[in-house]
Design a protein around this motif. Structure first.
Motif, PDB file in Angstrom:
ATOM      1  N   GLN A 164       0.807  -1.220   0.000  1.00 41.28           N
ATOM      2  CA  GLN A 164       0.000   0.000   0.000  1.00 41.28           C
ATOM      3  C   GLN A 164       0.836   1.264   0.000  1.00 41.28           C
ATOM      4  OE1 GLN A 164      -2.791   0.172   3.225  1.00 41.28           O
ATOM      5  NE2 GLN A 164      -3.558   2.217   2.660  1.00 41.28           N
ATOM      6  N   HIS A 165       1.969   1.256   0.742  1.00 41.73           N
ATOM      7  CA  HIS A 165       2.727   2.486   0.962  1.00 41.73           C
ATOM      8  C   HIS A 165       4.090   2.522   0.280  1.00 41.73           C
ATOM      9  CE1 HIS A 165      -0.120   4.061   3.917  1.00 41.73           C
ATOM     10  NE2 HIS A 165      -0.168   2.842   4.440  1.00 41.73           N
ATOM     11  N   PHE A 166       4.585   1.366  -0.203  1.00 40.81           N
ATOM     12  CA  PHE A 166       5.897   1.345  -0.834  1.00 40.81           C
ATOM     13  C   PHE A 166       5.796   0.851  -2.274  1.00 40.81           C
ATOM     14  CE2 PHE A 166       6.671   1.843   3.374  1.00 40.81           C
ATOM     15  CZ  PHE A 166       7.317   0.866   4.121  1.00 40.81           C
ATOM     16  N   SER A 167       4.729   1.078  -2.944  1.00 41.85           N
ATOM     17  CA  SER A 167       4.541   0.455  -4.250  1.00 41.85           C
ATOM     18  C   SER A 167       5.478   1.032  -5.318  1.00 41.85           C
ATOM     19  CB  SER A 167       3.092   0.582  -4.705  1.00 41.85           C
ATOM     20  OG  SER A 167       2.740   1.929  -4.908  1.00 41.85           O
ATOM     21  N   PHE A 168       5.968   2.263  -5.125  1.00 38.70           N
ATOM     22  CA  PHE A 168       6.926   2.796  -6.100  1.00 38.70           C
ATOM     23  C   PHE A 168       7.674   3.994  -5.524  1.00 38.70           C
ATOM     24  CE2 PHE A 168       3.253   5.506  -6.778  1.00 38.70           C
ATOM     25  CZ  PHE A 168       3.790   6.745  -7.085  1.00 38.70           C
ATOM     26  N   ILE A 169       8.841   4.228  -6.088  1.00 37.87           N
ATOM     27  CA  ILE A 169       9.610   5.449  -5.864  1.00 37.87           C
ATOM     28  C   ILE A 169       9.930   6.049  -7.219  1.00 37.87           C
ATOM     29  CG2 ILE A 169      11.834   6.406  -5.152  1.00 37.87           C
ATOM     30  CD1 ILE A 169      11.939   4.496  -2.884  1.00 37.87           C
ATOM     31  N   GLN A 170       9.592   7.310  -7.424  1.00 40.92           N
ATOM     32  CA  GLN A 170      10.002   8.030  -8.621  1.00 40.92           C
ATOM     33  C   GLN A 170      11.357   8.659  -8.317  1.00 40.92           C
ATOM     34  OE1 GLN A 170       7.782   7.888 -11.309  1.00 40.92           O
ATOM     35  NE2 GLN A 170       9.561   8.530 -12.520  1.00 40.92           N
ATOM     36  N   LEU A 171      12.392   8.196  -8.988  1.00 33.19           N
ATOM     37  CA  LEU A 171      13.763   8.544  -8.631  1.00 33.19           C
ATOM     38  C   LEU A 171      14.413   9.385  -9.717  1.00 33.19           C
ATOM     39  CD1 LEU A 171      16.423   6.359  -6.986  1.00 33.19           C
ATOM     40  CD2 LEU A 171      16.910   7.181  -9.299  1.00 33.19           C
ATOM     41  N   SER A 172      15.210  10.365  -9.300  1.00 31.18           N
ATOM     42  CA  SER A 172      15.953  11.181 -10.262  1.00 31.18           C
ATOM     43  C   SER A 172      17.398  11.309  -9.815  1.00 31.18           C
ATOM     44  CB  SER A 172      15.329  12.575 -10.402  1.00 31.18           C
ATOM     45  OG  SER A 172      15.382  13.271  -9.170  1.00 31.18           O
ATOM     46  N   GLY A 173      18.296  11.361 -10.792  1.00 38.21           N
ATOM     47  CA  GLY A 173      19.719  11.495 -10.506  1.00 38.21           C
ATOM     48  C   GLY A 173      20.542  11.173 -11.734  1.00 38.21           C
ATOM     49  N   ILE A 174      21.849  11.090 -11.539  1.00 38.97           N
ATOM     50  CA  ILE A 174      22.772  10.790 -12.624  1.00 38.97           C
ATOM     51  C   ILE A 174      23.080   9.299 -12.605  1.00 38.97           C
ATOM     52  CG2 ILE A 174      24.972  11.350 -13.696  1.00 38.97           C
ATOM     53  CD1 ILE A 174      23.060  13.724 -13.500  1.00 38.97           C
ATOM     54  N   ILE A 175      22.723   8.598 -13.681  1.00 36.62           N
ATOM     55  CA  ILE A 175      22.978   7.159 -13.808  1.00 36.62           C
ATOM     56  C   ILE A 175      23.765   6.941 -15.099  1.00 36.62           C
ATOM     57  CG2 ILE A 175      21.952   4.856 -13.990  1.00 36.62           C
ATOM     58  CD1 ILE A 175      19.491   5.952 -12.548  1.00 36.62           C
ATOM     59  N   GLY A 176      24.962   6.395 -14.969  1.00 36.51           N
ATOM     60  CA  GLY A 176      25.802   6.192 -16.149  1.00 36.51           C
ATOM     61  C   GLY A 176      26.153   7.488 -16.853  1.00 36.51           C
ATOM     62  N   GLY A 177      26.305   8.575 -16.084  1.00 34.35           N
ATOM     63  CA  GLY A 177      26.675   9.866 -16.657  1.00 34.35           C
ATOM     64  C   GLY A 177      25.539  10.619 -17.312  1.00 34.35           C
ATOM     65  N   ILE A 178      24.309  10.095 -17.230  1.00 29.51           N
ATOM     66  CA  ILE A 178      23.144  10.715 -17.872  1.00 29.51           C
ATOM     67  C   ILE A 178      22.101  11.040 -16.817  1.00 29.51           C
ATOM     68  CG2 ILE A 178      21.293  10.400 -19.558  1.00 29.51           C
ATOM     69  CD1 ILE A 178      23.101   8.378 -20.982  1.00 29.51           C
ATOM     70  N   ARG A 179      21.542  12.243 -16.869  1.00 28.31           N
ATOM     71  CA  ARG A 179      20.469  12.603 -15.945  1.00 28.31           C
ATOM     72  C   ARG A 179      19.223  11.784 -16.283  1.00 28.31           C
ATOM     73  NH1 ARG A 179      20.427  17.706 -16.687  1.00 28.31           N
ATOM     74  NH2 ARG A 179      21.706  18.291 -14.904  1.00 28.31           N
ATOM     75  N   ARG A 180      18.744  11.025 -15.304  1.00 25.58           N
ATOM     76  CA  ARG A 180      17.634  10.114 -15.541  1.00 25.58           C
ATOM     77  C   ARG A 180      16.498  10.378 -14.552  1.00 25.58           C
ATOM     78  NH1 ARG A 180      19.070   5.054 -17.685  1.00 25.58           N
ATOM     79  NH2 ARG A 180      16.815   4.606 -17.603  1.00 25.58           N
ATOM     80  N   SER A 181      15.295  10.054 -14.985  1.00 24.34           N
ATOM     81  CA  SER A 181      14.133   9.991 -14.104  1.00 24.34           C
ATOM     82  C   SER A 181      13.529   8.611 -14.309  1.00 24.34           C
ATOM     83  CB  SER A 181      13.119  11.091 -14.451  1.00 24.34           C
ATOM     84  OG  SER A 181      11.985  10.995 -13.604  1.00 24.34           O
ATOM     85  N   VAL A 182      13.594   7.779 -13.280  1.00 22.16           N
ATOM     86  CA  VAL A 182      13.167   6.386 -13.398  1.00 22.16           C
ATOM     87  C   VAL A 182      12.188   6.045 -12.280  1.00 22.16           C
ATOM     88  CG1 VAL A 182      15.307   5.664 -14.520  1.00 22.16           C
ATOM     89  CG2 VAL A 182      15.120   5.551 -12.034  1.00 22.16           C
ATOM     90  N   LYS A 183      11.535   4.910 -12.450  1.00 18.49           N
ATOM     91  CA  LYS A 183      10.556   4.458 -11.462  1.00 18.49           C
ATOM     92  C   LYS A 183      10.984   3.104 -10.910  1.00 18.49           C
ATOM     93  CE  LYS A 183       5.534   3.823 -10.936  1.00 18.49           C
ATOM     94  NZ  LYS A 183       4.237   3.822 -11.666  1.00 18.49           N
ATOM     95  N   LEU A 184      11.167   3.048  -9.598  1.00 19.25           N
ATOM     96  CA  LEU A 184      11.414   1.783  -8.918  1.00 19.25           C
ATOM     97  C   LEU A 184      10.066   1.261  -8.440  1.00 19.25           C
ATOM     98  CD1 LEU A 184      14.528   2.724  -6.739  1.00 19.25           C
ATOM     99  CD2 LEU A 184      14.456   1.935  -9.109  1.00 19.25           C
ATOM    100  N   GLU A 185       9.674   0.134  -8.971  1.00 19.11           N
ATOM    101  CA  GLU A 185       8.313  -0.364  -8.756  1.00 19.11           C
ATOM    102  C   GLU A 185       8.348  -1.675  -7.972  1.00 19.11           C
ATOM    103  OE1 GLU A 185       4.902   0.148 -11.792  1.00 19.11           O
ATOM    104  OE2 GLU A 185       5.745  -1.840 -12.162  1.00 19.11           O
ATOM    105  N   LEU A 186       7.615  -1.730  -6.878  1.00 16.43           N
ATOM    106  CA  LEU A 186       7.500  -2.963  -6.114  1.00 16.43           C
ATOM    107  C   LEU A 186       6.796  -3.995  -6.976  1.00 16.43           C
ATOM    108  CD1 LEU A 186       7.730  -4.550  -3.451  1.00 16.43           C
ATOM    109  CD2 LEU A 186       5.549  -3.543  -2.764  1.00 16.43           C
TER     110      LEU A 186
END
Length: 352
Positions: free
Chosen positions: A314-336
């Protein structure tokens, strides 16, 4: 008159600015390169103009990539490094709300082609408070109501060595406590982090013990944190996600990554990838500290593993994450992963 707690907060602010730069922010320190309608150098540091007054903002960061239909983002950073049993109170949140409101309501005059003048806002300001000891319930409720972001590090093991080093900075590290000594500490740490040793001849207020602590333990423990990312848990709770190693690009070939969520009663939790195991190229552990409301809910249900599993869903179903991954600015979703949590809950049910 400053106190040692304010000095420790200044050290934590400088560390957070460094970690924000890993996310993609730019630290604003020098007002000379900006329109002096907005920023200026004050006696104790950088000042930002509000509608009613100038405000000293020691830790200010700019995010250079603005979403469409938004003014550029500037983040006011305030950090509190208190004793473990002293949470940040509502007074700190109230002060942030007042400063943010005054700065956000300031407008600057620009000349139109017709010769007329128009008042427009220049930046989209937000405020975040970072704490090593959590927040009172009143501070959390007030900050949520006024959209002040609260980040806590109580149970994040990656940053504990740095916090312990900051807490070692005591009165014996300074010859005198005051605004200028806090400014000197801040500048010393900022230069030490960036390796600008040629600028580090200032020692009007720092003792040899203070200099050694900043140049060695405070720099070394900070630089051990290689990965720094920001996320929104469930689209609502802001998190600062830290790792000893940068996130592996191999795990982020798509913008949605299926994950497990594991945690402990202490409040220390991690997102780990579903399709990789420790030692494999795509393995990572993203550590975070539960928001107080969710931590309390988990604590009440901890004796029932099935109930805790349902809280995860119910409370940890996803995190919308932003940062530098592999030298590229990314916005990704970590999904339970829903199948993983369903199988886990099923495994907890009694066999007939």
């Amino acid at each position: 008159m400053s106190n040692i707690s304010q000095v420790r907060g200044a050290l934590l602010e400088e560390a957070i600015l460094y970690l924000l730069e890993k996310v993609g922010y730019e630290t604003l320190t020098d007002s000379s390169s900006f329109n002096n309608q907005e920023l200026r150098g004050g006696h104790s540091g950088l000042e930002v103009r509000g509608r009613g007054s100038w405000h000293q903002i020691d830790a200010l960061a700019l995010f250079p990539a603005s979403p469409a239909f938004m003014y550029p983002l500037r983040l006011m950073v305030e950090a509190k490094c208190y004793r473990e049993n002293r949470p940040v109170g509502i007074d700190v949140a109230r002060n942030s709300v007042g400063v943010l409101k005054d700065i956000s309501e300031n407008y600057f005059t620009v000349q139109r082609r017709t010769g007329q003048y128009l008042q427009v806002p220049s930046f989209n300001y937000h405020s975040a408070i970072f704490s090593t000891s959590g927040y009172t319930a009143g501070a959390v409720e007030y900050a949520l109501a006024h959209q002040i972001f609260l980040i806590q590090y109580n149970n994040v093991s990656v940053i504990r060595p740095l916090i312990r080093a900051i807490m070692q900075f005591g009165p014996e590290c300074l010859t005198n406590l005051g605004k200028q000594s806090v400014k000197e500490v801040r500048e010393r740490y900022r230069n030490a982090i960036s390796g600008n040793y040629y600028e580090m001849d200032m020692r009007n207020y720092l003792t040899e013990e203070g200099i050694n602590l900043i140049d060695n333990a405070l720099v070394e423990t900070l630089q051990q944190i290689q990965g720094s990312y920001f996320g929104m848990l469930q689209g609502r709770w802001p998190l600062h996600l830290l790792t000893h190693h940068e996130l592996p690009p191999h795990a982020f070939e798509t913008d949605v990554v299926q994950c497990r969520v594991v945690g402990y009663q202490t409040g220390n939790w991690k997102f780990t990838p579903l399709h990789f195991q420790p030692g494999e190229p795509g393995w990572f552990e993203l550590e975070f500290d539960l928001p107080e409301q969710i931590a309390s809910l988990v604590a009440r249900e901890w004796d029932s593993r099935e109930a805790v599993a349902n809280i995860k869903r119910q409370h940890f179903s996803f995190i919308q994450l932003s940062g530098i991954i592999g030298g590229i600015r990314r916005s990704v979703k970590l999904e339970l992963n829903n199948e993983w949590i369903e199988e886990y809950i099923h495994s907890l049910q009694p066999r007939i």
